[in-house]
Design an enzyme around this catalytic site. Structure first.
Site, PDB file in Angstrom:
ATOM      1  N   ASN A   1       0.882  -1.163   0.000  1.00  0.00           N
ATOM      2  CA  ASN A   1       0.000   0.000   0.000  1.00  0.00           C
ATOM      3  C   ASN A   1       0.917   1.209   0.000  1.00  0.00           C
ATOM      4  O   ASN A   1       1.537   1.514   1.014  1.00  0.00           O
ATOM      5  CB  ASN A   1      -0.893  -0.031   1.254  1.00  0.00           C
ATOM      6  CG  ASN A   1      -1.711   1.248   1.406  1.00  0.00           C
ATOM      7  OD1 ASN A   1      -1.740   2.091   0.506  1.00  0.00           O
ATOM      8  ND2 ASN A   1      -2.369   1.399   2.555  1.00  0.00           N
ATOM      9  N   TRP A   2       0.995   1.849  -1.143  1.00  0.00           N
ATOM     10  CA  TRP A   2       1.942   2.968  -1.283  1.00  0.00           C
ATOM     11  C   TRP A   2       1.462   4.223  -0.555  1.00  0.00           C
ATOM     12  O   TRP A   2       2.206   5.163  -0.379  1.00  0.00           O
ATOM     13  CB  TRP A   2       2.156   3.290  -2.762  1.00  0.00           C
ATOM     14  CG  TRP A   2       2.986   2.277  -3.509  1.00  0.00           C
ATOM     15  CD1 TRP A   2       3.386   1.034  -3.072  1.00  0.00           C
ATOM     16  CD2 TRP A   2       3.515   2.422  -4.834  1.00  0.00           C
ATOM     17  NE1 TRP A   2       4.134   0.412  -4.049  1.00  0.00           N
ATOM     18  CE2 TRP A   2       4.225   1.235  -5.139  1.00  0.00           C
ATOM     19  CE3 TRP A   2       3.463   3.437  -5.797  1.00  0.00           C
ATOM     20  CZ2 TRP A   2       4.881   1.052  -6.366  1.00  0.00           C
ATOM     21  CZ3 TRP A   2       4.100   3.244  -7.020  1.00  0.00           C
ATOM     22  CH2 TRP A   2       4.805   2.072  -7.290  1.00  0.00           C
ATOM     23  N   LYS A   3       0.174   4.267  -0.200  1.00  0.00           N
ATOM     24  CA  LYS A   3      -0.420   5.454   0.437  1.00  0.00           C
ATOM     25  C   LYS A   3      -0.185   6.678  -0.452  1.00  0.00           C
ATOM     26  O   LYS A   3      -0.187   6.532  -1.669  1.00  0.00           O
ATOM     27  CB  LYS A   3       0.122   5.610   1.859  1.00  0.00           C
ATOM     28  CG  LYS A   3      -0.040   4.293   2.656  1.00  0.00           C
ATOM     29  CD  LYS A   3       0.161   4.434   4.128  1.00  0.00           C
ATOM     30  CE  LYS A   3      -0.080   3.086   4.805  1.00  0.00           C
ATOM     31  NZ  LYS A   3       0.057   3.139   6.255  1.00  0.00           N
TER      32      LYS A   3
ATOM     33  N   HIS B   1      -9.432   1.428   4.506  1.00  0.00           N
ATOM     34  CA  HIS B   1      -8.199   1.521   5.299  1.00  0.00           C
ATOM     35  C   HIS B   1      -8.451   2.441   6.499  1.00  0.00           C
ATOM     36  O   HIS B   1      -9.221   3.412   6.394  1.00  0.00           O
ATOM     37  CB  HIS B   1      -7.066   2.071   4.418  1.00  0.00           C
ATOM     38  CG  HIS B   1      -5.727   1.957   5.072  1.00  0.00           C
ATOM     39  ND1 HIS B   1      -5.298   2.855   6.020  1.00  0.00           N
ATOM     40  CD2 HIS B   1      -4.753   1.025   4.951  1.00  0.00           C
ATOM     41  CE1 HIS B   1      -4.090   2.475   6.448  1.00  0.00           C
ATOM     42  NE2 HIS B   1      -3.745   1.369   5.817  1.00  0.00           N
TER      43      HIS B   1
ATOM     44  N   GLU C   1      -6.791   4.765   7.673  1.00  0.00           N
ATOM     45  CA  GLU C   1      -6.505   6.177   7.392  1.00  0.00           C
ATOM     46  C   GLU C   1      -7.684   6.829   6.677  1.00  0.00           C
ATOM     47  O   GLU C   1      -7.988   8.003   6.897  1.00  0.00           O
ATOM     48  CB  GLU C   1      -5.206   6.296   6.566  1.00  0.00           C
ATOM     49  CG  GLU C   1      -3.992   5.971   7.438  1.00  0.00           C
ATOM     50  CD  GLU C   1      -2.819   5.354   6.698  1.00  0.00           C
ATOM     51  OE1 GLU C   1      -2.771   5.405   5.454  1.00  0.00           O
ATOM     52  OE2 GLU C   1      -1.932   4.795   7.390  1.00  0.00           O
TER      53      GLU C   1
ATOM     54  N   GLU D   1      -5.432  -4.935  10.303  1.00  0.00           N
ATOM     55  CA  GLU D   1      -4.381  -3.966  10.589  1.00  0.00           C
ATOM     56  C   GLU D   1      -4.665  -3.245  11.899  1.00  0.00           C
ATOM     57  O   GLU D   1      -5.459  -2.292  11.927  1.00  0.00           O
ATOM     58  CB  GLU D   1      -4.303  -2.922   9.460  1.00  0.00           C
ATOM     59  CG  GLU D   1      -4.010  -3.508   8.100  1.00  0.00           C
ATOM     60  CD  GLU D   1      -3.392  -2.470   7.164  1.00  0.00           C
ATOM     61  OE1 GLU D   1      -2.315  -2.751   6.641  1.00  0.00           O
ATOM     62  OE2 GLU D   1      -3.977  -1.398   6.988  1.00  0.00           O
TER      63      GLU D   1
ATOM     64  N   GLY E   1       2.674   2.036  10.750  1.00  0.00           N
ATOM     65  CA  GLY E   1       3.664   3.108  10.614  1.00  0.00           C
ATOM     66  C   GLY E   1       4.404   3.435  11.899  1.00  0.00           C
ATOM     67  O   GLY E   1       5.069   4.460  11.991  1.00  0.00           O
TER      68      GLY E   1
ATOM     69  N   SER F   1       3.470  -2.458  10.211  1.00  0.00           N
ATOM     70  CA  SER F   1       4.911  -2.591  10.432  1.00  0.00           C
ATOM     71  C   SER F   1       5.470  -3.949  10.003  1.00  0.00           C
ATOM     72  O   SER F   1       6.405  -4.469  10.619  1.00  0.00           O
ATOM     73  CB  SER F   1       5.263  -2.275  11.896  1.00  0.00           C
ATOM     74  OG  SER F   1       4.891  -0.940  12.215  1.00  0.00           O
TER      75      SER F   1
ATOM     76  N   GLY G   1       2.882  -1.223   4.222  1.00  0.00           N
ATOM     77  CA  GLY G   1       2.991   0.203   3.910  1.00  0.00           C
ATOM     78  C   GLY G   1       4.435   0.579   3.610  1.00  0.00           C
ATOM     79  O   GLY G   1       4.952   0.319   2.521  1.00  0.00           O
ATOM     80  N   GLY G   2       5.103   1.165   4.590  1.00  0.00           N
ATOM     81  CA  GLY G   2       6.455   1.707   4.413  1.00  0.00           C
ATOM     82  C   GLY G   2       7.426   0.800   3.680  1.00  0.00           C
ATOM     83  O   GLY G   2       8.120   1.239   2.752  1.00  0.00           O
TER      84      GLY G   2
HETATM   85  P1  13P Z   1       3.118   0.150   7.649  1.00  0.00           P
HETATM   86  O1  13P Z   1       3.573  -1.137   7.001  1.00  0.00           O
HETATM   87  O2  13P Z   1       3.888   1.343   7.161  1.00  0.00           O
HETATM   88  O3  13P Z   1       3.011   0.035   9.123  1.00  0.00           O
HETATM   89  O4  13P Z   1       1.630   0.416   7.099  1.00  0.00           O
HETATM   90  C1  13P Z   1       0.699  -0.597   7.186  1.00  0.00           C
HETATM   91  C2  13P Z   1      -0.489  -0.212   6.404  1.00  0.00           C
HETATM   92  O5  13P Z   1      -1.228   0.675   6.776  1.00  0.00           O
HETATM   93  C3  13P Z   1      -0.744  -0.921   5.146  1.00  0.00           C
HETATM   94  O6  13P Z   1      -2.020  -0.658   4.676  1.00  0.00           O
END
Ligand code: 13P
Length: 250
Positions: free
Chosen positions: A10-12, A95, A97, A167, A173, A213, A234-235
């Protein structure tokens, strides 16, 4: 039949279109693993260039969001038909967010899930508790409620093909990954909830990811759990580390 793992990035809100092409080109030799469905969920504006860059590879390009109406006066939104026309097969729905910053609710998540299925797009349905909820001991109740509403009026056949991403919000994050036991406990409870709503066959077919994470150093242990069928990352999906995550079993 054993479930095939699905590992999605997930590149956000990261990567301009030209950076997206560069990242796909960097990662494509690193994410080759026939045991895994590999998906890069990218910002809407990156979908077409990323799709082009991923042509002929095992990478599926997915979306991070989608609206629940067909078309019309919804400034700024992306329709399911737009995603289908661009070749998108997966879309992240709900998600945390989007729930936190863009007022998405269990009800809008349900509408989007239904609409994605209507168009033949596989939703990656997100759920997960806050730190307070975990500390209060209501994690499983809360996640069950999210799942029950997200899957209202979804058929068993559709549900069997869906992906759920568990999640925990406190792990996103933060570098604070859930323990393997915590992740497995909730992913198992999600599968049991699907069995209650539908039946054992549907529960055995649906894929449940862990997200929060996920890194090259914890992926293998997480993905070895009975009820964890991959990850939503994510990251670490923006770095060569994603190759190690996808190739966790090599
Ligand atoms: P991180 O892997 O950066 O913690 O993010 C997880 C996430 O929200 C994937 O959708």
């Amino acid at each position: 039949m054993a479930r095939k793992k699905i590992i999605a990035g997930n590149w956000k809100m990261n990567m301009t279109p030209s950076q997206a092409v560069e990242l796909v080109n960097t990662l494509k030799p690193l994410v080759v693993n026939d045991d895994v469905d590999v998906v890069f969920c990218v910002p809407a504006i990156d979908i077409i260039p990323a799709m082009e860059a991923a042509k002929g590879t095992n990478i599926h390009i997915g979306a991070e969001n989608m609206y629940f109406e067909e078309k019309g006066a919804y400034t700024g939104e992306i329709s399911p038909a737009m995603l289908v026309d661009a070749g998108v097969k997966y879309v992240i729905i709900g998600h945390s967010e989007r729930r936190e910053y863009f007022a998405e609710t269990d009800e809008t998540v349900n509408k989007k899930v239904l609409k994605a299925f209507e168009h033949g797009i596989t939703p990656i349905v997100c759920c997960g508790e806050t730190l307070t909820q975990r500390e209060q001991g209501v994690t499983i109740d809360f996640v069950r409620q999210q799942i029950k509403i997200a899957f209202l009026n979804v058929s068993a056949e559709q549900a069997a093909s869906a992906v759920i991403a568990y999640e925990p919000i406190w792990a996103i994050g933060t570098g604070k990954v859930a323990t393997t036991e915590q992740a497995e406990e909730v992913c198992k409870a999600i599968r049991e909830c699907i069995a209650e709503i539908y039946d054992e066959a549907t529960a055995a077919a649906i894929r449940v990811q862990y997200g929060g994470s996920v890194s090259a150093s914890n992926a293998a242990e997480l993905f070895a759990q009975d009820d964890i069928d991959g990850g939503l990352v994510g990251g670490a999906s923006l770095k060569p580390d994603f190759g190690q995550i996808v190739c966790y079993n090599k």
